[in-house]
Design a protein around this motif. Structure first.
Motif, PDB file in Angstrom:
ATOM      1  N   PRO A 377       0.753 -30.429   2.009  1.00 54.06           N
ATOM      2  CA  PRO A 377       1.838 -31.206   2.629  1.00 54.06           C
ATOM      3  C   PRO A 377       2.678 -31.949   1.603  1.00 54.06           C
ATOM      4  N   GLN A 378       2.113 -32.211   0.420  1.00 59.35           N
ATOM      5  CA  GLN A 378       2.853 -32.931  -0.612  1.00 59.35           C
ATOM      6  C   GLN A 378       4.027 -32.119  -1.144  1.00 59.35           C
ATOM      7  N   LYS A 386      16.708 -25.858   3.484  1.00 61.07           N
ATOM      8  CA  LYS A 386      17.047 -24.442   3.381  1.00 61.07           C
ATOM      9  C   LYS A 386      16.302 -23.574   4.389  1.00 61.07           C
ATOM     10  N   VAL A 387      15.165 -24.050   4.875  1.00 61.23           N
ATOM     11  CA  VAL A 387      14.343 -23.252   5.791  1.00 61.23           C
ATOM     12  C   VAL A 387      14.615 -23.663   7.237  1.00 61.23           C
ATOM     13  N   HIS A 388      14.191 -22.805   8.168  1.00 55.17           N
ATOM     14  CA  HIS A 388      14.354 -23.123   9.588  1.00 55.17           C
ATOM     15  C   HIS A 388      13.213 -23.973  10.120  1.00 55.17           C
ATOM     16  N   PHE A 389      12.041 -23.805   9.531  1.00 52.05           N
ATOM     17  CA  PHE A 389      10.937 -24.708   9.846  1.00 52.05           C
ATOM     18  C   PHE A 389      10.030 -24.819   8.635  1.00 52.05           C
ATOM     19  N   ILE A 390       9.383 -25.958   8.513  1.00 54.33           N
ATOM     20  CA  ILE A 390       8.474 -26.226   7.403  1.00 54.33           C
ATOM     21  C   ILE A 390       7.098 -25.680   7.742  1.00 54.33           C
ATOM     22  N   SER A 391       6.462 -25.076   6.756  1.00 56.44           N
ATOM     23  CA  SER A 391       5.120 -24.513   6.929  1.00 56.44           C
ATOM     24  C   SER A 391       4.239 -25.018   5.793  1.00 56.44           C
ATOM     25  N   PHE A 392       3.065 -25.571   6.135  1.00 60.22           N
ATOM     26  CA  PHE A 392       2.198 -26.094   5.088  1.00 60.22           C
ATOM     27  C   PHE A 392       0.737 -25.844   5.426  1.00 60.22           C
ATOM     28  N   HIS A 393      -0.124 -25.977   4.402  1.00 56.23           N
ATOM     29  CA  HIS A 393      -1.566 -25.757   4.540  1.00 56.23           C
ATOM     30  C   HIS A 393      -2.304 -27.067   4.317  1.00 56.23           C
ATOM     31  N   TYR A 394      -3.451 -27.210   4.997  1.00 58.96           N
ATOM     32  CA  TYR A 394      -4.213 -28.453   4.890  1.00 58.96           C
ATOM     33  C   TYR A 394      -5.698 -28.136   4.906  1.00 58.96           C
ATOM     34  N   TYR A 395      -6.396 -28.536   3.825  1.00 61.72           N
ATOM     35  CA  TYR A 395      -7.839 -28.319   3.735  1.00 61.72           C
ATOM     36  C   TYR A 395      -8.593 -29.604   3.377  1.00 61.72           C
ATOM     37  N   ASP A 396      -7.947 -30.747   3.578  1.00 62.75           N
ATOM     38  CA  ASP A 396      -8.609 -32.017   3.332  1.00 62.75           C
ATOM     39  C   ASP A 396      -9.355 -32.484   4.588  1.00 62.75           C
ATOM     40  N   LYS A 397      -9.847 -33.706   4.549  1.00 65.33           N
ATOM     41  CA  LYS A 397     -10.659 -34.228   5.653  1.00 65.33           C
ATOM     42  C   LYS A 397      -9.808 -34.495   6.890  1.00 65.33           C
ATOM     43  N   PRO A 398     -10.371 -34.237   8.079  1.00 64.56           N
ATOM     44  CA  PRO A 398      -9.618 -34.439   9.325  1.00 64.56           C
ATOM     45  C   PRO A 398      -9.129 -35.875   9.520  1.00 64.56           C
ATOM     46  N   ASN A 399      -9.898 -36.847   9.073  1.00 64.63           N
ATOM     47  CA  ASN A 399      -9.498 -38.238   9.310  1.00 64.63           C
ATOM     48  C   ASN A 399      -8.307 -38.672   8.461  1.00 64.63           C
ATOM     49  N   PHE A 401      -5.657 -36.474   8.114  1.00 64.74           N
ATOM     50  CA  PHE A 401      -4.561 -35.581   8.491  1.00 64.74           C
ATOM     51  C   PHE A 401      -3.405 -36.332   9.146  1.00 64.74           C
ATOM     52  N   GLN A 402      -3.709 -37.240  10.075  1.00 67.06           N
ATOM     53  CA  GLN A 402      -2.664 -37.932  10.822  1.00 67.06           C
ATOM     54  C   GLN A 402      -1.694 -38.663   9.890  1.00 67.06           C
ATOM     55  N   LYS A 403      -2.238 -39.366   8.921  1.00 71.45           N
ATOM     56  CA  LYS A 403      -1.409 -40.114   7.973  1.00 71.45           C
ATOM     57  C   LYS A 403      -0.561 -39.158   7.130  1.00 71.45           C
ATOM     58  N   THR A 404      -1.192 -38.069   6.675  1.00 70.87           N
ATOM     59  CA  THR A 404      -0.484 -37.087   5.848  1.00 70.87           C
ATOM     60  C   THR A 404       0.635 -36.419   6.626  1.00 70.87           C
ATOM     61  N   TYR A 405       0.352 -36.050   7.858  1.00 71.81           N
ATOM     62  CA  TYR A 405       1.352 -35.387   8.689  1.00 71.81           C
ATOM     63  C   TYR A 405       2.526 -36.314   8.990  1.00 71.81           C
ATOM     64  N   SER A 406       2.236 -37.571   9.270  1.00 71.64           N
ATOM     65  CA  SER A 406       3.299 -38.539   9.578  1.00 71.64           C
ATOM     66  C   SER A 406       4.232 -38.717   8.382  1.00 71.64           C
ATOM     67  N   SER A 407       3.649 -38.736   7.181  1.00 72.41           N
ATOM     68  CA  SER A 407       4.466 -38.863   5.977  1.00 72.41           C
ATOM     69  C   SER A 407       5.395 -37.669   5.804  1.00 72.41           C
ATOM     70  N   LEU A 408       4.866 -36.469   6.042  1.00 67.69           N
ATOM     71  CA  LEU A 408       5.682 -35.259   5.929  1.00 67.69           C
ATOM     72  C   LEU A 408       6.770 -35.235   6.999  1.00 67.69           C
ATOM     73  N   LYS A 409       6.425 -35.627   8.193  1.00 62.54           N
ATOM     74  CA  LYS A 409       7.389 -35.601   9.289  1.00 62.54           C
ATOM     75  C   LYS A 409       8.565 -36.532   9.010  1.00 62.54           C
ATOM     76  N   GLU A 410       8.276 -37.656   8.372  1.00 62.81           N
ATOM     77  CA  GLU A 410       9.332 -38.599   8.027  1.00 62.81           C
ATOM     78  C   GLU A 410      10.299 -37.986   7.021  1.00 62.81           C
ATOM     79  N   LYS A 411       9.762 -37.231   6.064  1.00 63.76           N
ATOM     80  CA  LYS A 411      10.610 -36.570   5.072  1.00 63.76           C
ATOM     81  C   LYS A 411      11.381 -35.399   5.670  1.00 63.76           C
ATOM     82  N   ALA A 412      10.796 -34.743   6.673  1.00 60.88           N
ATOM     83  CA  ALA A 412      11.371 -33.515   7.233  1.00 60.88           C
ATOM     84  C   ALA A 412      12.571 -33.771   8.124  1.00 60.88           C
ATOM     85  N   GLY A 413      12.690 -34.968   8.645  1.00 61.07           N
ATOM     86  CA  GLY A 413      13.783 -35.237   9.559  1.00 61.07           C
ATOM     87  C   GLY A 413      13.632 -34.447  10.844  1.00 61.07           C
TER      88      GLY A 413
END
Length: 510
Positions: A377-378, A386-399, A401-413
């Motif tokens: 996600p980093q 440039k892309v139509h949708f963002i695609s990323f991989h995640y193999y860290d701990k489930p607890n 994920f929420q924080k990581t995803y929220s950070s990406l979503k903020e950048k993605a607009g």
């Protein structure tokens, strides 16, 4: 003794004479064989740089009612060959500030101008790395004696980087048009004039607006058959097994699969008919099971050099035109985890190749979305515009994920986001201190799917099956990496469901 020495000298002279004649006869024989074997005589007459024929920019001729004699098909092919090669040789010269090879493709007057540019760049420590991507020549005149041709080359797409002292100063993508005159000399077509047309060219193709791509309902997985991981289209290709697997996937309530197309195995710039046929069969089977397919291109590719761009374009062009009308196609994933190549290949070089490939695929297929399968996600906000949708991989701990995803979503607009890989291995053995288990895998998926459902995040997990073997090209030779990779599936190699299978089952509860 003197007589003995004279005999030795005579023998050596005779042997030398015989040997010299043998070499001469052998050389004459090789020349005769060469000229009578159908070889490309350009390699003996052209004395300059060796041309890489994998350089294949898109080229499409339009022939008007030109003055002079009618154009022969073979002559047009010869003109095209030498014209494309002339651009390639010029790019090599500009990248090295060395004129070697220009004599073969340019006449005296034009060569002198190119020499001046090379000398000026060399004096200032500047090099140019460039490639042309597409040509649209229109034949206008072909002389009666067959030694002169005039044509215009419209909307020549090119990419250029300016370097000085090991640092890139500027990068640009351009579209220009040219007026071209070529002369036939020594059996080869050389450029006499190459003048830029000052009339405006067509604008550069930007990514097309598809609205909001319909990815919010995606629930899927990354697919390989159990017996042929990372080699679905090889000699072990088995339609019956794939049909059964697709039925099992659909039975889990999943609606999408992600598959991978290896660049070299498919034939690089010349995609083989056998691979195209197998790929089409996979799509047909997916359509019959009402599964959508996200195609990840350029698996196991890692060059990105400008000299390789046109070869990758021809590869992608073939596949896009093959599949763009297929009802099972969801979209195009340009490259799997390209950010892992940043250190070895250079971040700017990788990003430039990705951006250009997005542009090209958007030109060939105006109806399907394009994404990039980032390894983390980093990195996933790179080229987000440039892309139509963002695609990323995640193999860290489930607890986390929420924080990581929220950070990406903020950048993605407003750009939609797909979690295109996540998972955990159930391997328990010496190489992970017996710390894994199928029960732990179940707990992981329970936590992850709970967050994904709550946040309505589309996902594709890794993967359906455990594997007996994992190619060393995938994770390397080290057993502590290869062994865990074998146990990411929710189904064992023998076909038995693991505890995680029921967690990942998306069939609506009745």
């Amino acid at each position: 003794m003197t007589s003995w020495n004279k005999n030795i000298y005579r023998s050596l002279l005779i042997l030398s004479f015989v040997g010299l004649n043998a070499v001469i006869l052998w050389g004459l024989g090789e020349v005769w064989v060469f000229w009578n074997s159908g070889a490309d005589k350009a390699s003996i007459l052209h004395t300059g740089i060796e041309v890489d024929d994998s350089n294949q920019p898109e080229i499409e001729w339009a022939i008007l009612e030109n003055q002079g004699r009618p154009m022969e098909k073979q002559t047009l092919l010869d003109i095209e060959r030498d014209y494309v090669r002339s651009w390639y040789v010029r790019s090599v010269a500009m990248a090295s500030n060395d004129s070697y090879g220009l004599d073969d493709y340019y006449t005296d007057s034009l060569r002198s101008k190119l020499y001046q540019v090379l000398q000026l760049n060399k004096a200032n420590g500047i090099t140019l790395e460039e490639t042309t991507l597409a040509h649209h020549p229109v034949l206008e005149f072909y002389s009666t004696d067959g030694t002169l041709v005039v044509f215009s080359d419209h909307n020549v797409e090119s990419y250029r980087e300016v370097w000085q002292g090991g640092e890139m100063l500027h990068a640009m993508r351009e579209i220009k048009s040219y007026q071209v005159m070529m002369l036939l000399e020594d059996g080869f077509w050389r450029i006499r004039h190459l003048v830029e047309d000052k009339h405006p060219s067509s604008p550069i193709t930007e990514i097309r607006d598809l609205g909001s791509p319909q990815i919010e309902s995606i629930k899927g997985l990354n697919y390989y058959p159990a017996q042929t991981p990372w080699n679905i289209f090889g000699s072990g290709f088995n339609e019956e097994i794939i049909k059964e697997d697709f039925a099992r996937i659909r039975g889990m309530g999943l609606n999408t699969i992600r598959i991978f197309v290896p660049y070299e195995a498919f034939g690089k710039e010349k995609v083989t008919e056998d691979k195209q046929s197998k790929l089409m069969k996979v799509f047909d089977m997916a359509a019959r099971m009402d599964l959508k397919v996200l195609v990840t291109l350029f698996d196991f590719y890692g060059n990105y050099d400008l000299t390789d761009w046109t070869a990758t374009h021809r590869h992608a062009d073939t596949l896009v035109k093959l599949l763009k009308e297929h009802p099972a196609l969801l979209g195009w994933d340009i490259k799997n985890e390209p950010d892992l190549d940043f250190d070895s290949r250079g971040k700017n070089k990788v990003l430039a190749w990705l951006e250009e490939m997005i542009c090209q695929i958007s030109k060939w297929d105006r109806g399907h979305p394009v994404t990039i399968g980032w390894s983390s996600p980093q990195a996933a906000d790179l080229l987000a515009d440039k892309v139509h949708f963002i695609s990323f991989h995640y193999y860290d701990k489930p607890n986390q994920f929420q924080k990581t995803y929220s950070s990406l979503k903020e950048k993605a607009g407003n750009t939609p986001i797909l979690l295109s890989e996540f998972g955990i291995s159930s391997y328990s053995g010496f190489w992970n201190a017996f710390s894994g288990s199928e029960q732990e895998q179940k707990v992981y998926y329970t936590e992850m799917t709970s967050v994904l459902k709550q946040q309505e995040i589309p996902f594709m997990f890794w993967t359906l099956y455990d594997f007996k073997e994992v190619p060393k090209e995938v994770v390397g030779r080290y057993p502590w990496r290869r062994q865990p990779q074998k146990y990411f599936g929710c189904v064992t190699v023998e076909g038995l469901e693991k505890p995680s299978f029921k967690v990942l089952d998306q069939t609506p509860v009745k």
